[in-house]
Design an enzyme around this catalytic site. Structure first.
Site, PDB file in Angstrom:
ATOM      1  N   ASP A   1       0.839  -1.202   0.000  1.00 34.62           N
ATOM      2  CA  ASP A   1       0.000   0.000   0.000  1.00 34.62           C
ATOM      3  C   ASP A   1       0.870   1.247   0.000  1.00 34.62           C
ATOM      4  O   ASP A   1       2.040   1.226   0.395  1.00 34.62           O
ATOM      5  CB  ASP A   1      -0.904  -0.012   1.228  1.00 34.62           C
TER       6      ASP A   1
ATOM      7  N   GLU B   1       3.137   5.356  -3.582  1.00 30.82           N
ATOM      8  CA  GLU B   1       3.479   6.708  -4.016  1.00 30.82           C
ATOM      9  C   GLU B   1       3.523   7.492  -2.711  1.00 30.82           C
ATOM     10  O   GLU B   1       2.600   8.205  -2.343  1.00 30.82           O
ATOM     11  CB  GLU B   1       2.496   7.261  -5.044  1.00 30.82           C
TER      12      GLU B   1
ATOM     13  N   ASP C   1      -7.955   4.603  -3.960  1.00 28.18           N
ATOM     14  CA  ASP C   1      -9.098   4.721  -3.050  1.00 28.18           C
ATOM     15  C   ASP C   1     -10.233   5.512  -3.701  1.00 28.18           C
ATOM     16  O   ASP C   1     -10.493   6.674  -3.380  1.00 28.18           O
ATOM     17  CB  ASP C   1      -8.653   5.390  -1.748  1.00 28.18           C
TER      18      ASP C   1
END
Length: 805
Positions: free
Chosen positions: A394, A397, A477
């Site tokens: 996760d 970035e 998300d």
């Protein structure tokens, strides 16, 4: 910019242009590398994604004309204007593929690269938002590190030419013509600097800095922020599959994911204990709903030790026994890990003592091999050694900085916020490449640890070359509304056209409710209790069946199938129907996955992959091919309920579908046969996502199973859709391990000869441990006309079998 002199070297053509140098280097007959510098010599920086030894000794010719110099291989010609150094790219027949403006298309502008300075007195501000832990540092000063260049590569694209690629972004753009795109990494943006054209070529830019793409009022060009010189590859196809093959030759083959990675993956934010994980798997088994993997999202660690790679002993008291039980239930476990560590946990302290943290003293330095090795050591000792199966990397970035506030910042403001934050800790010339190196460390180290378990890495960011590290990119998300679902289709297609084969999303979206933050903008406050969300979720899962990874995930509401009803109710029954369909299609899906690895194939295909000669497909952004046979048409509008369980009346249960020209199509559900080159109104009630099969298709369909490794004695069905000749290469192997790299796999070539009503199964090639010595097939001929299908049952023992109908 005039060409002053040219010199033909052994492996390249060197051009002296104005105050700079240009180099044209053939890597293959179809791959041409172009470099441009204003220095006396080229930089010696090593590419982070181009494979070593990818440059072959390649014959090329140079011919001088009155006004131009022509560089050519057997497949590509580049004409260089002597007066301006403008390039025109052509195929071997001299047909123009694309060109730079006549005045020239390459510009380098010097720029200072500033480097922040941190020391022991640097202040660190730790915080947490909806996207996880954050740590920000304030540099004591900045120094000029070097002089680099902004680069600008301009084109004059042809009328009617469509462009695709550049990764997965959130706007739902498919054809890039007439648009612009900011290329930097953040939640819901995953960058791949690869672009593919319906004119039959691709462009690969070897840069890791912020980039922009423009085809708008500002011009038609690709711009990079910080590079030592201009460095890109021109790739000739002309077909998209050929361009992807060249891309993978240049940047690395995609390893084969384990078969279980193509099964159904159940996830949510979040399962909190080992009892909960196991109870959910048991409920799936009890209800006989297929399942292969469950996911442990963030906070597997103890307390507030964000990023610690170990299990909380209170909630996971015996992780080894937990994994043994999960495996006995024929399921797998994926565990979330993060590149950020703070709060002085053991992993954090060890990284800090070794000096392997970036300037915020929280994110590990993925650009350091030693830091990557330590990261693996921690992940292995704390998690993988207990028997876990897959990684969820996760927040790859790691310096996204705009996930705060009630109002979403403007695109230009977001670009500035996020790239400036990343530049505090990473070299500006490399801020797009963090996840590439992060994925590299996990892949290489797991393979050094064991060859018996294939690497699976679900990650939120991407870059060119990342496919060689068994990475699957998901789209971030996203929020639960129909517009988002609609946009995701084009976003995934633009990722996969770049040569990155594995992309997925959160089925049902991550944010379901609506809260004060700008990104928390789902339409369904009551989650799965809202009939409107149930309808959206069913449509999303129908779409998810035809994605490379089939995974439900999100916050705000549970995601298990029984949360949407019980047996006998339409939402529940439809979800189960489509999950079972995914498993019945596993022989088809896993064969296509085998082609991805062995033949550089692409599983999720924009229509231009297969119908480049039909311009009507160029802008169709809500349909795609899944493998060679299935035309997938997700339903992206509500037909039954609005948010709040408000019933809709009078909405037609149809969706518009374009059937590409040049072939016939079969309705998968009814076997109705239709001509291509037309738009139809397809039935699309809740139980039906319009799905069509191309004529000439050979589709293997397996028995009903509960997990991908389940063995049955049921025959394998072969459905043949009449109308033209067709072929299919049936692939199988052990399902896990890397023995397939040693040749331990088997294929059966199937050929349908339409005029002769004849199916030929060739001799089986290859073998692997556990392979069946004989197989039973049920072959069904579908022609869309007969009232009864023509079916034969045959036993196959590995030798050629000819079946006449």
């Amino acid at each position: 910019m005039k060409v002053v002199k040219y010199t033909q070297k052994e492996d390249h053509l060197l051009l002296e242009v104005g105050t700079g140098l240009m180099k044209i280097i053939p890597y293959t007959e179809s791959i041409i590398r172009i470099r441009y510098t204003l220095e006396n010599q080229y930089s010696t920086k090593k590419s982070l994604f181009v494979e070593k030894n990818s440059q072959k000794a390649m014959e090329f010719m140079v011919e001088e004309k009155d006004s131009s110099i022509i560089f050519s291989t057997r497949k590509v010609r580049i004409q260089i204007n002597k007066a301006t150094a403008a390039f025109t790219y052509m195929n071997a027949a001299g047909n123009i593929l694309t060109k730079e403006p006549d005045r020239g298309g390459k510009t380098l502008v010097p720029t200072e690269v500033h480097k922040p300075v941190y020391d022991a007195n640097t202040e660190i501000e730790n915080s947490q938002n909806a996207d996880g832990a954050r740590a920000k540092a304030v540099a004591i000063k900045h120094v000029v590190d070097r002089i680099a260049y902004h680069t600008k590569l301009e084109f004059e694209w042809a009328n009617g030419e469509a462009l695709y690629g550049l990764g997965s972004h959130e706007e739902g753009v498919l054809n890039l013509r007439g648009t612009h795109q900011y290329l930097y990494q953040q939640n819901m943006k995953a960058v791949v600097p690869v672009m593919v054209s319906t004119n039959g070529y691709g462009i690969i830019v070897d840069s890791y800095s912020t980039m922009t793409f423009h085809d708008d009022i500002h011009g038609s060009y690709i711009w990079t922020d910080v590079d030592s010189d201009m460095d890109y590859y021109f790739v000739y196809g002309p077909e998209f599959d050929q361009i992807v093959k060249s891309y993978r030759y240049l940047t690395g083959q995609a390893p084969l994911l384990p078969k279980w990675a193509f099964g159904y993956v159940q996830s949510k934010e979040r399962y909190k204990t080992q009892e909960e994980l196991i109870s959910v798997i048991k409920e799936y088994r009890k209800r006989e709903i297929p399942l292969d993997m469950i996911v442990l999202d963030w906070r597997s660690w103890t307390g507030d030790l964000w990023g610690q790679k170990s299990f909380d002993p209170e909630r996971f008291p015996n992780p080894t026994e937990m994994m043994e039980e999960i495996h006995k239930l024929n399921a797998k476990l994926m565990v979330s890990i993060w590149p950020i560590m703070n709060n002085e946990g053991p992993n954090h302290v060890e990284m800090k003592q070794k000096g392997y943290l970036l300037g915020n003293q929280a994110n590990y330095d993925a650009f350091s091999e030693d830091a990557r090795n330590l990261y693996w050591k921690q992940a292995n000792e704390g998690i993988f050694s207990h028997g876990t199966d897959a990684w969820w990397c996760d927040c790859t970035e790691p310096f996204e900085a705009d996930w705060v506030g009630e109002v979403k910042p403007e695109p230009e403001e977001r670009l500035l916020i996020n790239t400036q934050e990343a530049k505090k800790y990473l070299d500006p010339g490399y801020i797009n490449a963090y996840s590439l190196l992060h994925s590299k460390g996990l892949y290489e180290n797991q393979r050094l640890t064991t060859e018996s378990k294939r690497v699976v890495n679900l990650t939120r960011s991407s870059y060119a070359g990342q496919q060689k590290y068994s990475a699957i990119t998901w789209s971030g998300d996203i929020a639960a509304n129909w517009e988002t679902m609609r946009n995701q289709i084009a976003d995934g297609l633009n990722m996969c056209v770049t040569g990155i084969p594995y992309w997925t999303l959160d089925i049902g979206a991550f944010f379901v409710a609506n809260r004060e933050q700008w990104f928390w903008n789902g339409d369904y406050q009551e989650g799965c209790e809202d009939l409107g969300y149930r309808e959206l979720y069913v449509r999303w899962l129908q779409y998810g069946v035809f994605l490379p990874m089939f995974r439900s995930h999100g916050a705000d509401t549970p995601r298990e199938v029984w949360r949407f009803g019980e047996p006998g109710t339409p939402f529940y029954d439809t979800l189960v129907k489509y999950i079972k369909l995914r498993y019945r299609l596993m022989p088809y899906i896993y064969s296509v996955a085998g082609w991805v690895t062995h033949e550089d194939y692409t599983m999720m295909r924009a229509l231009a992959f297969d119908f480049r000669n039909d311009p009507n497909t160029y802008n169709v952004k809500d349909q795609y091919m899944f493998g060679p046979s299935f035309l997938v048409n997700p339903v992206t509008d509500p037909m039954y309920y609005e948010s709040g369980s408000i019933e809709l009346n009078g909405v037609p249960k149809k969706r518009s579908v374009y059937l590409p020209a040049g072939t016939e199509w079969y309705n998968f559900w009814t076997n109705q046969r239709l001509q291509g080159g037309q738009t139809i109104e397809a039935d699309a009630d809740l139980e039906t996502m319009p799905l069509y099969v191309r004529s000439g298709s050979i589709v293997p369909i397996g028995p009903a199973i509960q997990y991908t490794s389940e063995e049955t004695n049921a025959p394998l069905e072969i459905h043949i859709y009449r109308g033209e000749d067709g072929s299919f290469l049936l692939y199988d192997d052990e399902g896990d391990t890397y023995n397939y790299e040693k040749g331990d796999y088997a294929t059966i070539a199937l050929h349908w000869y339409d005029q002769n009503n004849c199916l030929v199964m060739e001799d089986r090639q290859g073998k692997f441990s556990g392979m069946k010595t004989s197989m039973e097939f049920v072959i069904t001929i579908i022609d869309g006309q007969r009232s009864e299908l023509c079916t034969k049952r045959e036993k196959y023992i590995g030798e050629q079998l000819t079946i006449q109908f």
